[in-house]
Design an enzyme around this catalytic site. Structure first.
Site, PDB file in Angstrom:
ATOM      1  N   HIS A 371       0.799  -1.231   0.000  1.00 16.67           N
ATOM      2  CA  HIS A 371       0.000   0.000   0.000  1.00 16.67           C
ATOM      3  C   HIS A 371       0.827   1.273   0.000  1.00 16.67           C
ATOM      4  CE1 HIS A 371      -3.977  -1.826   1.031  1.00 16.67           C
ATOM      5  NE2 HIS A 371      -3.208  -2.769   1.538  1.00 16.67           N
ATOM      6  N   LYS A 562      -8.420  13.973   5.075  1.00 19.99           N
ATOM      7  CA  LYS A 562      -7.573  12.776   5.007  1.00 19.99           C
ATOM      8  C   LYS A 562      -6.556  12.933   6.116  1.00 19.99           C
ATOM      9  CE  LYS A 562      -6.394  13.991   0.714  1.00 19.99           C
ATOM     10  NZ  LYS A 562      -6.248  12.929  -0.228  1.00 19.99           N
ATOM     11  N   ARG A 563      -5.740  11.903   6.378  1.00 20.11           N
ATOM     12  CA  ARG A 563      -4.691  12.069   7.374  1.00 20.11           C
ATOM     13  C   ARG A 563      -3.800  13.250   7.015  1.00 20.11           C
ATOM     14  NH1 ARG A 563      -4.310   8.272  11.764  1.00 20.11           N
ATOM     15  NH2 ARG A 563      -2.250   9.202  12.044  1.00 20.11           N
ATOM     16  N   LYS A 568       0.885  14.576   1.514  1.00 18.97           N
ATOM     17  CA  LYS A 568      -0.469  14.884   1.038  1.00 18.97           C
ATOM     18  C   LYS A 568      -0.654  16.389   0.820  1.00 18.97           C
ATOM     19  CE  LYS A 568      -2.380  10.831   3.470  1.00 18.97           C
ATOM     20  NZ  LYS A 568      -3.089   9.943   2.528  1.00 18.97           N
ATOM     21  N   THR A 670      -8.467   6.776  -1.519  1.00 13.78           N
ATOM     22  CA  THR A 670      -9.823   6.246  -1.690  1.00 13.78           C
ATOM     23  C   THR A 670     -10.841   7.350  -1.395  1.00 13.78           C
ATOM     24  OG1 THR A 670      -9.538   5.351   0.533  1.00 13.78           O
ATOM     25  CG2 THR A 670      -9.443   3.779  -1.284  1.00 13.78           C
ATOM     26  N   LYS A 674     -14.560   8.588  -3.073  1.00 12.46           N
ATOM     27  CA  LYS A 674     -15.802   8.889  -2.355  1.00 12.46           C
ATOM     28  C   LYS A 674     -16.306  10.284  -2.698  1.00 12.46           C
ATOM     29  CE  LYS A 674     -13.909   5.866   1.117  1.00 12.46           C
ATOM     30  NZ  LYS A 674     -13.001   5.843   2.282  1.00 12.46           N
TER      31      LYS A 674
HETATM   32  O1  RUG Z   1      -1.500   5.759   1.830  1.00 13.02           O
HETATM   33  C1  RUG Z   1      -2.256   4.644   1.354  1.00 13.02           C
HETATM   34  C2  RUG Z   1      -3.365   5.123   0.432  1.00 13.02           C
HETATM   35  O2  RUG Z   1      -2.837   5.748  -0.700  1.00 13.02           O
HETATM   36  C3  RUG Z   1      -4.224   3.946   0.010  1.00 13.02           C
HETATM   37  O3  RUG Z   1      -5.365   4.380  -0.705  1.00 13.02           O
HETATM   38  C4  RUG Z   1      -4.672   3.151   1.216  1.00 13.02           C
HETATM   39  C5  RUG Z   1      -5.436   1.895   0.835  1.00 13.02           C
HETATM   40  O4  RUG Z   1      -4.756   1.171  -0.127  1.00 13.02           O
HETATM   41  O5  RUG Z   1      -3.564   2.769   2.017  1.00 13.02           O
HETATM   42  C6  RUG Z   1      -2.827   3.882   2.513  1.00 13.02           C
HETATM   43  N1  RUG Z   1      -1.821   3.395   3.450  1.00 13.02           N
HETATM   44  C7  RUG Z   1      -0.646   2.864   3.173  1.00 13.02           C
HETATM   45  N2  RUG Z   1      -1.961   3.410   4.770  1.00 13.02           N
HETATM   46  N3  RUG Z   1      -0.918   2.902   5.329  1.00 13.02           N
HETATM   47  C8  RUG Z   1      -0.073   2.556   4.389  1.00 13.02           C
HETATM   48  C9  RUG Z   1       1.268   1.972   4.633  1.00 13.02           C
HETATM   49  O6  RUG Z   1       1.231   1.031   5.661  1.00 13.02           O
END
Ligand code: RUG
Length: 836
Positions: A371, A562-563, A568, A670, A674
């Protein structure tokens, strides 16, 4: 029923399953009385919520039990989704939608004189995730159930989920999330399926009765894992799958040796240490901290889950050799990647299998989803720490590595650097176990989460593994569930759509394309616009109530939620706000399209820059919102405690969705899906799934700006100097200088110095390089918004063309490409009773 009977056959509505209004009312009051132990005069809002939750839960149970029975009888092939995070959001509303009983339950509650929305609002959401990764797992469970796929979600039942965020004096303050305080009506504990998990200690080798070399692990401590099951309903089907979360408990209430020796406090301490394992979710997104407790958590839930699968196998009388035929295990990031080793250990040490056979089973069962491309998010554990906690696993890793490096040597002779990079052990300094390498070696499939992300993995972070095993790599673009993020959260738009094209789109999101036929219909456009307007109005009321800030519902609702993370680039958004503010200050009569800038998101508690970005946004807001020159044309609001519940209010209200990460940094995103699904237009870079969203909705319906991932890379290599941009762009310079001067911090020029210095002397996320393109693109947004008709058309086309981004499509892709699993429809027998 006897067909020859002359007696009339009537259906008796059972209080636990019946759906008539009167039955629902009676069931609700019954649950209030018998479960909450209350009568209406003294019941609290929470009592009412609980009674309602139990009423709905009762209506799930028949489905849940029948589903489990059917899977058991058919020995169905099952997907096991292993994830350290499941960000489920409130269950009640979602279950009402999926069961198709929202309207009648609402009516029943209202006929009892209660406020239905208030009861829904009462639910404490299980915040067992940080952001996108945990929410993706939740969307996937919804789609698995909806597609009638046998599936189990496995994770950790954190006692405290993601912290609650308060904003005090513009700063984030974290508050413990005591989500279980009032009880959780959605879970059922199953202590009879508890398992033991070992930690620490040492290993011993011995020869077994057949003369084979074996290893036994003598642990230092043993912890019990207790499963808590939550039903996961599918939409408009009988399937009800299970989310199984593990809670850690000490095996004995007291350590009796210590207790008898008079050391009461040591006995209690040991109990507490065991139970710490599932206490709290680590609040980092895209960052690993290398804490031993985190490794304990990962191993804990992995071991519990694998033992649970073996128990299921045994109960169904399936030989262990057929593990890969029975289960397909998906590793959600590297967090559960110790699965590779624990499955090997269970097969060999606990079930006497020899290495090659065990390795065959392991590598046919596991698939890994990556991810992230961010180096700081790639997990690695110091060997010393790893060996102390999991001595047997370290031995197995060394052996996997020895065999694996032999294979690498065969394919790439004499390529020493490659061997060093691919080794499961990083030996460049202090020695570490590399969890991504382990996951790649132990899995038969490796996927990224958006097309661009998968390509970048193959070229960059996982390039060596791609060259070694090209056949393992594949892309599975993320998706989101339209049930929660449209039907539940935006019922006005959902109803309008269903009136026009029927309601098939809820399960077949591609059908939204039929809306394109109505884009030229002025009545449809008017209705569509009125809905957006009404939702914005609602959010404005909510903002007034919670922040006391007046926002103009006719302004552009420009939202970035978002976080909070530097990659970002919430601070790029802030630079744009200051740009517009400066323009107004220079010329108060300037023609500016009014905008409301809304931000939402949590910063990891230890991430100083992210917390300072929150303070910066709030500080800019404090000045801009009350400056009379602005005349309310700009408003800046930081929405406190952004979570799933809040997100459901936010997505439907957006005009503009900010997806402005540095290209090549956001794996998918994601939230971008949305927002667009709810009719927001995107301003974004060519990053993550933005690329595919733009392809689908059409370049003319997407506001694109900024460097591409290749350009970002090339610029870095060529030697990027942010100062060049600062000195050559007067408007940018003015913006930075204003922030640096203390203008937004009561004259304190030090407060935002870390941000300013970071941008001027390094700018790792290239804000300055993208600044002008962003500001220009925002100008196009403002122009487009002036033409409401054009904007509405673009917005409708966005909705109509988002079909690809349903998590149903993602799950179908996983089923076909990785899991090779089929749907198992669930049949419910009807209750019919003969009238005596
Ligand atoms: O930062 C990513 C997002 O871009 C992605 O959409 C989401 C689901 O696939 O996962 C997020 N992410 C990646 N959160 N933690 C990580 C690394 O562990």
């Amino acid at each position: 029923p006897n067909p020859n009977s002359t007696q009339e056959i009537v259906r008796i509505e059972d209080d636990r399953t019946g759906l008539g209004i009167e039955t629902l009312k009676r069931a609700f009051l019954d649950n209030l009385f018998y479960i909450q132990g209350k009568f209406p005069a003294i019941a609290t809002l929470n009592d009412y919520y609980m009674a309602l939750a139990y009423t709905v839960r009762d209506r799930l149970f028949k489905r849940w039990i029948t589903t489990a029975e059917t899977y058991g009888n058919q020995k169905a092939r099952t997907v096991c989704y292993l994830s350290a995070e499941f960000l489920m959001g409130p269950h009640l509303g979602n279950n009402l939608i999926n069961l198709g009983i929202y309207e009648q339950v609402k009516q029943a509650i209202e006929e009892l004189g209660l406020n239905f929305e208030e009861l829904l609002e009462q639910e404490e959401e299980p915040g067992l995730g940080n952001g996108g990764l945990g929410r993706l797992a939740a969307c996937y469970l919804d789609s698995l159930a909806t597609l009638e796929i046998p599936a189990l979600g496995y994770g950790i039942r954190y006692e405290f989920g993601i912290f609650n965020q308060r904003i005090q004096d513009g700063w984030q303050v974290e508050i413990t999330d005591k989500w279980l305080r009032y009880g959780n009506p959605w879970e059922v504990s199953r202590p009879e399926w508890a398992v033991e998990v070992k930690f620490g200690g040492h290993t011993e080798s011995f020869t077994d009765e057949h003369g084979a070399y074996r290893v036994r692990w003598i642990p230092h401590k043993v912890v019990n894992g207790i499963p808590y099951d939550t039903p996961i309903s599918g939409y408009s089907v009988n399937t009800c799958n299970t989310l199984r979360l593990w809670s850690a408990e000490a095996p004995e209430t007291f350590d009796f040796d210590a207790f008898n020796a008079g050391d009461y406090s040591r006995a209690v301490q040991q109990k507490m240490a065991s139970e710490t394992i599932s206490k709290v979710l680590y609040p980092n997104d895209n960052l690993t901290q290398g804490k031993i407790l985190r490794l304990e958590q990962q191993f804990f839930f992995v071991s519990c889950s694998l033992q649970d699968m073996i128990r299921i196998l045994e109960r169904q009388g399936i030989p262990l050799e057929q593990f890969p035929e029975k289960f397909s295990i998906q590793l959600n990031d590297t967090h559960p990647s110790i699965t590779v080793v624990e499955l090997m250990r269970l097969l060999m040490d606990e079930h006497g299998m020899e290495w090659n056979k065990a390795w065959g089973i392991t590598t046919r069962s596991l698939a890994y989803t990556n991810h992230t491309l961010l180096p700081e998010a790639l997990e690695r554990w110091p060997i010393s720490l790893f060996g102390q906690l999991l001595p047997r696993h370290l031995e197995i890793i060394f052996e996997i590595n020895r065999r694996f490096l032999d294979d690498v040597r065969l394919k790439f002779p004499d390529d020493w650097e490659r061997l060093g990079r691919m080794s499961l052990i990083d030996e460049s300094g202090e020695r570490y176990v590399r969890m991504a390498n382990l996951a790649c070696v132990g899995s038969f499939a490796i996927n990224g989460v958006a097309a661009l992300h998968t390509e970048l993995l193959k070229e960059g972070v996982l390039r060596d593994f791609y060259e070694m095993y090209p056949e393992k790599f594949n892309n599975k673009t993320n998706g989101v569930t339209p049930r929660r993020f449209m039907v539940l959260s935006n019922f006005r738009l959902a109803n309008l759509i269903s009136r026009k094209i029927g309601n098939n789109w809820v399960k077949h999101l591609e059908e939204l394309h039929k809306l394109e036929d109505f884009v030229d219909d002025p009545d449809f456009r008017r209705e569509f616009r009125e809905i957006k307007q009404a939702i914005k109005q609602d959010l404005a009321v909510y903002i007034k109530r919670t922040t006391n800030i007046d926002v103009n519902p006719n302004s552009i609702f420009d939202i970035q939620s978002k976080r909070i993370h530097e990659y970002k680039r919430q601070h790029l958004n802030a630079l744009h706000i200051v740009t517009l503010y400066n323009r107004i200050k220079a010329n108060p009569d300037i023609d500016i399209t009014p905008r409301t800038f809304l931000f939402g998101g949590k910063a990891a508690p230890g991430y100083y820059m992210a917390k300072l970005i929150i303070k910066l946004i709030n500080s800019i807001g404090d000045v801009v919102n009350r400056d009379p020159d602005v005349r309310g044309r700009l408003k800046v609001v930081f929405l406190e405690n952004y979570n799933v519940k809040f997100a459901q209010r936010v997505y439907p209200a957006a005009d503009l969705s900010e997806q402005i990460s540095t290209a090549g940094k956001e794996a998918s995103g994601t939230g971008n899906m949305k927002f667009a699904l709810n009719g927001a237009l995107t301003i974004g870079t060519l990053d993550g799934a933005n690329v595919e969203i733009r392809e689908e909705v059409g370049a003319e319906n997407f506001f694109l700006f900024g460097l591409t991932a290749d350009e970002v890379y090339a610029k870095k290599v060529a030697g990027y100097n942010p100062m060049d941009y600062y000195y050559s762009n007067p408007e940018l310079k003015l913006v930075i200088d204003r922030i640096a001067s203390g203008f937004f911090s009561h004259g304190d020029a030090n407060l935002f110095k870390p941000i300013v210095d970071n941008l001027l002397y390094g700018d790792p996320y290239m804000l300055l390089a993208d600044y002008q393109a962003y500001v220009d693109c925002q100008e196009q947004v403002s122009q487009a918004y002036q033409d409401q008709d054009r904007w509405t058309r673009m917005s409708i086309l966005n909705v109509a063309r988002m079909g690809k981004f349903s998590s149903d499509r993602s799950i179908r892709d996983y089923c076909e490409g990785i899991w090779h699993v089929q749907s198992v429809p669930i049949k419910l027998e009807e209750y019919v009773q003969e009238n005596a």
